[in-house]
Design a protein around this motif. Sequence first.
Motif, PDB file in Angstrom:
ATOM      1  N   VAL A  17      -9.642  -0.057  -1.008  1.00  0.00           N
ATOM      2  CA  VAL A  17      -9.915  -0.936  -1.940  1.00  0.00           C
ATOM      3  C   VAL A  17      -8.260  -1.336  -2.722  1.00  0.00           C
ATOM      4  O   VAL A  17      -8.741  -1.945  -2.999  1.00  0.00           O
ATOM      5  CB  VAL A  17     -10.935  -0.324  -3.457  1.00  0.00           C
ATOM      6  CG1 VAL A  17     -10.803  -1.053  -4.310  1.00  0.00           C
ATOM      7  CG2 VAL A  17     -12.459  -0.729  -2.099  1.00  0.00           C
ATOM      8  N   ILE A  18      -8.188   0.331  -2.901  1.00  0.00           N
ATOM      9  CA  ILE A  18      -6.439   0.077  -3.377  1.00  0.00           C
ATOM     10  C   ILE A  18      -5.534  -1.206  -2.396  1.00  0.00           C
ATOM     11  O   ILE A  18      -4.999  -1.838  -3.255  1.00  0.00           O
ATOM     12  CB  ILE A  18      -5.650   1.143  -4.023  1.00  0.00           C
ATOM     13  CG1 ILE A  18      -6.921   2.222  -4.614  1.00  0.00           C
ATOM     14  CG2 ILE A  18      -4.353   1.215  -4.065  1.00  0.00           C
ATOM     15  CD1 ILE A  18      -6.264   3.254  -4.775  1.00  0.00           C
ATOM     16  N   GLY A  19      -6.003  -1.011  -1.299  1.00  0.00           N
ATOM     17  CA  GLY A  19      -4.860  -1.477  -0.401  1.00  0.00           C
ATOM     18  C   GLY A  19      -5.651  -2.932   0.033  1.00  0.00           C
ATOM     19  O   GLY A  19      -4.907  -3.456  -0.596  1.00  0.00           O
ATOM     20  N   PHE A  20      -6.317  -3.272  -0.547  1.00  0.00           N
ATOM     21  CA  PHE A  20      -6.846  -4.388  -0.288  1.00  0.00           C
ATOM     22  C   PHE A  20      -6.285  -5.145  -1.183  1.00  0.00           C
ATOM     23  O   PHE A  20      -5.888  -6.174  -1.611  1.00  0.00           O
ATOM     24  CB  PHE A  20      -8.820  -4.366   0.014  1.00  0.00           C
ATOM     25  CG  PHE A  20      -9.274  -5.677  -0.294  1.00  0.00           C
ATOM     26  CD1 PHE A  20      -9.373  -6.692   0.331  1.00  0.00           C
ATOM     27  CD2 PHE A  20      -9.717  -6.943  -1.883  1.00  0.00           C
ATOM     28  CE1 PHE A  20      -9.637  -7.728   0.684  1.00  0.00           C
ATOM     29  CE2 PHE A  20     -10.352  -7.813  -1.471  1.00  0.00           C
ATOM     30  CZ  PHE A  20     -10.168  -8.478  -0.480  1.00  0.00           C
ATOM     31  N   ILE A  21      -6.778  -4.321  -2.868  1.00  0.00           N
ATOM     32  CA  ILE A  21      -6.234  -5.216  -3.856  1.00  0.00           C
ATOM     33  C   ILE A  21      -4.830  -5.758  -3.880  1.00  0.00           C
ATOM     34  O   ILE A  21      -4.195  -6.312  -4.244  1.00  0.00           O
ATOM     35  CB  ILE A  21      -6.741  -3.900  -4.927  1.00  0.00           C
ATOM     36  CG1 ILE A  21      -7.592  -4.082  -5.654  1.00  0.00           C
ATOM     37  CG2 ILE A  21      -5.891  -4.969  -6.566  1.00  0.00           C
ATOM     38  CD1 ILE A  21      -8.346  -3.234  -6.589  1.00  0.00           C
ATOM     39  N   GLY A  22      -3.625  -4.698  -3.150  1.00  0.00           N
ATOM     40  CA  GLY A  22      -2.548  -4.803  -3.387  1.00  0.00           C
ATOM     41  C   GLY A  22      -2.745  -5.835  -2.278  1.00  0.00           C
ATOM     42  O   GLY A  22      -2.033  -6.787  -2.317  1.00  0.00           O
ATOM     43  N   VAL A  23      -2.463  -5.872  -0.938  1.00  0.00           N
ATOM     44  CA  VAL A  23      -2.371  -7.451  -0.540  1.00  0.00           C
ATOM     45  C   VAL A  23      -3.034  -8.315  -0.414  1.00  0.00           C
ATOM     46  O   VAL A  23      -2.458  -9.615  -0.477  1.00  0.00           O
ATOM     47  CB  VAL A  23      -3.242  -6.900   1.213  1.00  0.00           C
ATOM     48  CG1 VAL A  23      -3.694  -7.773   2.196  1.00  0.00           C
ATOM     49  CG2 VAL A  23      -2.694  -5.656   2.009  1.00  0.00           C
ATOM     50  N   ALA A  24      -3.968  -8.196  -1.419  1.00  0.00           N
ATOM     51  CA  ALA A  24      -4.709  -9.592  -1.888  1.00  0.00           C
ATOM     52  C   ALA A  24      -3.779 -10.618  -3.456  1.00  0.00           C
ATOM     53  O   ALA A  24      -3.559 -11.396  -3.207  1.00  0.00           O
ATOM     54  CB  ALA A  24      -6.258  -9.952  -3.235  1.00  0.00           C
ATOM     55  N   LEU A  25      -3.555  -9.720  -4.109  1.00  0.00           N
ATOM     56  CA  LEU A  25      -2.480 -10.093  -5.282  1.00  0.00           C
ATOM     57  C   LEU A  25      -0.942 -10.508  -4.402  1.00  0.00           C
ATOM     58  O   LEU A  25      -0.637 -11.275  -4.463  1.00  0.00           O
ATOM     59  CB  LEU A  25      -2.010  -8.563  -5.550  1.00  0.00           C
ATOM     60  CG  LEU A  25      -2.158  -8.243  -6.433  1.00  0.00           C
ATOM     61  CD1 LEU A  25      -2.484  -6.502  -7.643  1.00  0.00           C
ATOM     62  CD2 LEU A  25      -3.519  -9.532  -7.822  1.00  0.00           C
ATOM     63  N   VAL A  26      -0.464  -9.780  -3.147  1.00  0.00           N
ATOM     64  CA  VAL A  26       0.478  -9.843  -2.363  1.00  0.00           C
ATOM     65  C   VAL A  26       0.448 -11.911  -1.834  1.00  0.00           C
ATOM     66  O   VAL A  26       0.767 -12.655  -2.074  1.00  0.00           O
ATOM     67  CB  VAL A  26       1.217  -9.250  -1.285  1.00  0.00           C
ATOM     68  CG1 VAL A  26       2.407 -10.212  -0.713  1.00  0.00           C
ATOM     69  CG2 VAL A  26       1.867  -8.149  -2.254  1.00  0.00           C
ATOM     70  N   VAL A  27      -1.235 -11.530  -1.387  1.00  0.00           N
ATOM     71  CA  VAL A  27      -1.411 -12.887  -0.689  1.00  0.00           C
ATOM     72  C   VAL A  27      -1.867 -14.261  -1.249  1.00  0.00           C
ATOM     73  O   VAL A  27      -0.802 -14.917  -1.495  1.00  0.00           O
ATOM     74  CB  VAL A  27      -2.844 -12.889  -0.229  1.00  0.00           C
ATOM     75  CG1 VAL A  27      -2.938 -14.384   0.705  1.00  0.00           C
ATOM     76  CG2 VAL A  27      -2.817 -12.168   1.365  1.00  0.00           C
ATOM     77  N   LEU A  28      -1.946 -13.756  -2.973  1.00  0.00           N
ATOM     78  CA  LEU A  28      -2.081 -15.390  -4.212  1.00  0.00           C
ATOM     79  C   LEU A  28      -0.626 -14.769  -4.180  1.00  0.00           C
ATOM     80  O   LEU A  28      -0.548 -16.185  -4.767  1.00  0.00           O
ATOM     81  CB  LEU A  28      -3.209 -14.332  -5.365  1.00  0.00           C
ATOM     82  CG  LEU A  28      -4.831 -14.393  -4.903  1.00  0.00           C
ATOM     83  CD1 LEU A  28      -5.820 -13.526  -5.949  1.00  0.00           C
ATOM     84  CD2 LEU A  28      -5.496 -15.471  -4.656  1.00  0.00           C
TER      85      LEU A  28
END
Length: 278
Positions: A17-28
């Motif tokens: 979940v932490i990795g997903f949040i990090g990826v989502a922040l970069v994508v957004l």
Amino acid sequence: MREKTFIQSFLKHRLGVIGFIGVALVVLTGIFAPLIAPYQRGYGEAMPLSGPSGENWLGTDAMGLDLFAELVWGARTSMFISATAVVVAMVIGIPFGLISGYFKGKIGSLIDSIIEIAMTIPTLPLMILISALAGASVRIVAVVIGIFSWPTLARIVRNSSLRVSQLQYIEAAKILGVPTFFIMFKHILLNLAGPVLVDLTIIMATAVLTESSLSYLGLGDPNAWSWGVILQNAFKSGHHFQAWWLVIFPSLAIMVYVISFNLLGIGINETLNPKSRD
């Protein structure tokens, strides 16, 4: 139901979940870059090499450009490089792996030999050579990274295909006369989603590291705000010791990006294969 069960299980994996949040922040950040930071914020207005402040959160570079704006736009460039590399790797690696794993005998042995040879080729020197000959372009760098990323994906698809192709429902599909293409891309490939997704997250992370290495060597696109180019400009200007923010913040961005994708891959792998935790 299967998708719902996967999501519920994945949400229980903290690192994933932490990795997903990090990826989502970069994508957004990459998607909404024009809204977050103007393209050349501070050009001709801010003092060159000024440290982090209320006006320029992460400081400015040798030309007076706002480093925060550069990193925001660098997120878009990094996502483009990663996405392009993944697409190229999938277009080459997945068909090769499926054919090698499904068609055994001479065809499978031939493709397996090609994969083995491709995996033994020293990638970085060839990337440097091709990038130097083809010119410094974000698109060219992304495609080159993808071309050299497909062998590992092909090997994973091949090994998994060998196992899946021996299952009873595949044999039943063959007896019923189901077209080979349909069997390979629906019955086999869909069952390889787990290992394929994990390897794609690794390619996404590795692509940015590779681009940063090429940019550091002066083979990046000077007209693109990639994190690697920002670092290269910092070292080229000779102010990387004096203006520490020029090196620290781009390095942190790369580190967060790579770690986030690695954690996401770990989460996907352990959610689909709980035994891999042991």
